[in-house]
Each structure stands twice: as structure tokens, then as C-alpha cells.
Design an enzyme around this catalytic site. Structure first.
Site, PDB file in Angstrom:
ATOM      1  N   VAL A 137       0.845  -1.279   0.098  1.00 37.32           N
ATOM      2  CA  VAL A 137       0.057  -0.154   0.016  1.00 37.32           C
ATOM      3  C   VAL A 137       0.881   1.145  -0.136  1.00 37.32           C
ATOM      4  O   VAL A 137       1.721   1.258   0.610  1.00 37.32           O
ATOM      5  CB  VAL A 137      -1.046  -0.025   1.300  1.00 37.32           C
ATOM      6  CG1 VAL A 137      -1.642   1.399   1.214  1.00 37.32           C
ATOM      7  CG2 VAL A 137      -1.936  -1.183   1.009  1.00 37.32           C
ATOM      8  N   LEU A 175       1.743   1.703  -6.680  1.00 38.59           N
ATOM      9  CA  LEU A 175       1.553   0.371  -7.759  1.00 38.59           C
ATOM     10  C   LEU A 175       0.162   0.345  -7.819  1.00 38.59           C
ATOM     11  O   LEU A 175      -0.134  -0.931  -8.451  1.00 38.59           O
ATOM     12  CB  LEU A 175       2.219  -0.742  -7.211  1.00 38.59           C
ATOM     13  CG  LEU A 175       3.676  -0.933  -7.034  1.00 38.59           C
ATOM     14  CD1 LEU A 175       4.294  -1.901  -6.348  1.00 38.59           C
ATOM     15  CD2 LEU A 175       4.414  -0.697  -8.335  1.00 38.59           C
ATOM     16  N   ALA A 203      -6.649  -1.743  -7.635  1.00 38.68           N
ATOM     17  CA  ALA A 203      -6.591  -3.375  -7.526  1.00 38.68           C
ATOM     18  C   ALA A 203      -7.798  -3.764  -6.403  1.00 38.68           C
ATOM     19  O   ALA A 203      -8.512  -4.627  -6.782  1.00 38.68           O
ATOM     20  CB  ALA A 203      -5.378  -4.042  -7.293  1.00 38.68           C
ATOM     21  N   ASP A 246      -5.168   3.372 -13.536  1.00 34.86           N
ATOM     22  CA  ASP A 246      -4.913   2.585 -12.447  1.00 34.86           C
ATOM     23  C   ASP A 246      -6.373   1.556 -12.508  1.00 34.86           C
ATOM     24  O   ASP A 246      -5.948   0.239 -13.019  1.00 34.86           O
ATOM     25  CB  ASP A 246      -4.910   3.004 -11.028  1.00 34.86           C
ATOM     26  CG  ASP A 246      -3.615   3.547 -10.777  1.00 34.86           C
ATOM     27  OD1 ASP A 246      -2.853   4.059 -11.860  1.00 34.86           O
ATOM     28  OD2 ASP A 246      -3.338   3.820  -9.615  1.00 34.86           O
TER      29      ASP A 246
END
Length: 334
Positions: free
Chosen positions: A111, A115, A120, A161
Site C-alpha cells: 500500500v 503500484l 486493484a 489505475d
């Protein structure tokens, strides 16, 4: 009934910061995943269990009889906001209000490392809960709901993202539009500095320099845009894999140099980048906003050596590949 879904992390391969100024960017899904298990429960409430949310770089200080946790656990708690909003959006879409759902989260994605951990978890939650409720949503629809989740929680989002996480593979992004690029293998190593970069402050700093010195900053941003276009050409080209790796490595190094010129690199990021190159990576660069967070290296046949070099330089290495698949329904238990 129980549904298990997973969604991948992402790296920005090329074009961070310049994308804010209308230039293109290329991002890709990587094989680090968040898993969400959703099941119906009798109680009419939403229950969220987070079994394994990684907050790397735990720092604890001791002073007499007191213990101080220096790691920002707010980031782990923030993940739960994405889960809650994602569930609410699915319930709204399914037109179901008085329903009890338990969601359990496990994640391989750190976290706050840049990324895409929030996207996600949102995408995997939407995938699992929509399947549980019998909603048939396309990956594109799930990506849009993931984007909406980000907007609800953080107030702003490009949508890169959740799109990458839902669809997988390579995504070319320009001025709000997405193009899926053909898949190619990229043996990479991601190196985490142990701290997250202050994205808003870094974007504001680049904006200030852009306004104060446009004659210097505009050419840098233009060059970054050209790097992205060139990288797209390489991915679409018919040259062999090794030649593609060589060309992409050169472009990565150029892109990193341009990001450094903007002032978004740090001593730690530079140490990880140069350690990776010395260990045999064809290219290495910042991924994301900079100021901390992660870098990544392209290291065909050298992933272990590069990972070791990153660890010795003080980073946390993650050996990974590009994920062809985005959202996956792993299991449906009736």
C-alpha cells in the site's frame, strides 16, 4: 455462495508527470495481485475483513515505556474506504439494498508504493460482489466503476489505475482515451524505497517550474511525450524480443533522466536505479510520481541479480512479469 476474484497491480512504464500536460503514457498490469472473497451473510450489513494488507517499511521506536509506530497505517485503513464505496456502487447497480455481504481481502501489493493497490482492491471487490449478486459486467464497465470509486474516495483520478487493473496487459493512455496494446513479456524487477512520494506536492512542484521556466520545462515534457510514442512504436514493431528489450531499456533510461531533470527523483530512487543498471538491467527508471515510492528495471535473464542489487542498495525488490490478465474470477463456490 462465495466468489473469489483477483486484480493486478500496475506500473507506469513511460510518461508519468508529462501525462498531466496532455502527453501520452503507457502503463501495464503486473503479476502482484489483490484477492477479494465475497459471500452473502444473514445479517443485513457489510462486513470487511482485511487479512493481509501490506504496509512495507514498518518502523517502530522505543522510548522508556512507550512504543511509537512511525509507519503510516492510515494508508492501510484508506484501502477499506475503496472497498466500501465499491460495494455500494455494485449494490446500487444491482438495485439491492437490504443485503448482507462479507468481504475478505488478502493482497500481495504494498500500500502507498504507487503500484495501484487502491484500484486493484476496488476492481477485485467490484468483480467479486457483482458476480455474487448475478450482475454480468464487462471488464470495461468494471474499470469505469473502479474509476468512479477512486473519484468518490480521493476526489480526482485519471482512470489509468482501474483501467489497467481491470483489463490487464499494456494500456496506452492519451487525453482521457485508452488503447489496449498487444501483449509482450517484460521480465522486470520493481524496487520499493520504503516510503511513498507526496504525489500532490510533486505535481505542484513541476507545475510551479513549468510556470516559472516554460522555456526549459516545456521541451522536457515534449521529449517525454516523444519517448512514450517511441516506446509504443517499439511494442508494435516486428523486431525480435531481444531487440525490443534493448530499445525499451534505452527509452527507460532516457525517461528517467528527464524525470530527474524535473526534480522528482530522490537519492534513494537514484541509488536503486543505478544499482539495477550496474547489475545488468537494460533500463531502469522511476515509476509513478517519484519522491519515494518505486522504480522498476527491465532485466531479461538478470532478474535475480538485479533484485539482489536493489536489496543491497536498501530497497525492497519484487521480481514480477507483465500480467496478461486483469480482473480474474478465481473461484465460485455454490
Amino acid at each position: 455462495m462465495k466468489v473469489i476474484a483477483s486484480a493486478p497491480a500496475k506500473v507506469i512504464l513511460f510518461g508519468e508527470h508529462s501525462v498531466v500536460y496532455g502527453k501520452p503514457a503507457i502503463a501495464a498490469a503486473i503479476d502482484l495481485r489483490t484477492f477479494v472473497e465475497a459471500e452473502l451473510i444473514r445479517e443485513k450489513k457489510i462486513r470487511i475483513e482485511a487479512h493481509d494488507i501490506k504496509v512495507p517499511g514498518l518502523t517502530v521506536s522505543f522510548s522508556e515505556n512507550e512504543i511509537y509506530f512511525e509507519t503510516d497505517y492510515g494508508k492501510a485503513a484508506e484501502v477499506l474506504s475503496y472497498v466500501r464505496e465499491a460495494i455500494n456502487l455494485v449494490l446500487e447497480e444491482a438495485d439491492k439494498k437490504n443485503v448482507g455481504i462479507k468481504v475478505s481481502i488478502t493482497s500481495q501489493i504494498p500500500v502507498g508504493a504507487g503500484l495501484g493497490s487502491s484500484a486493484a482492491v476496488a476492481v477485485a471487490t467490484i468483480g467479486a460482489v457483482s458476480k455474487l449478486l448475478g450482475l454480468e459486467l464487462s471488464k470495461e464497465e468494471i474499470a469505469k466503476m473502479g474509476h468512479k470509486t477512486e473519484l468518490l474516495v480521493q476526489g480526482a483520478s485519471s482512470g489509468i489505475d482501474p483501467t489497467v487493473s481491470a483489463i490487464g496487459g499494456f494500456i496506452f493512455y492519451e487525453k482521457g482515451k485508452f488503447e489496449h496494446l498487444p501483449f509482450m513479456e517484460l521480465p522486470i524487477v520493481v524496487g520499493y524505497t520504503g516510503s511513498s512520494g507526496p504525489t500532490k506536492e510533486l505535481v505542484a512542484m513541476v507545475r510551479k517550474r513549468y510556470e516559472e521556466m516554460p522555456e526549459l520545462i516545456v521541451p522536457i515534457l515534449e521529449a517525454m511525450g516523444k519517448v512514450v510514442e517511441k516506446a509504443k512504436d517499439v511494442i508494435l514493431s516486428n523486431v525480435d524480443k531481444e531487440e525490443k528489450f534493448e530499445r525499451l531499456g534505452v527509452l527507460m533510461n532516457i525517461n528517467h533522466g528527464l524525470l530527474d531533470a524535473l526534480g522528482v527523483s530522490t537519492k534513494k530512487l537514484s541509488e536503486l536505479v543505478y544499482a539495477a543498471r550496474v547489475a545488468g538491467a537494460l533500463g531502469a527508471k522511476i515509476t509513478g510520481a517519484g519522491g519515494g515510492g518505486c522504480m522498476y528495471a527491465l532485466a531479461p535473464n538478470k532478474q535475480r541479480e538485479v533484485a539482489t542489487a536493489i536489496r543491497i542498495a536498501g530497497g525492497t525488490p519484487m521480481i514480477t512479469e507483465i500480467s496478461r490478465e486483469g480482473l480474474k474470477i478465481e473461484e465460485v463456490i455454490k
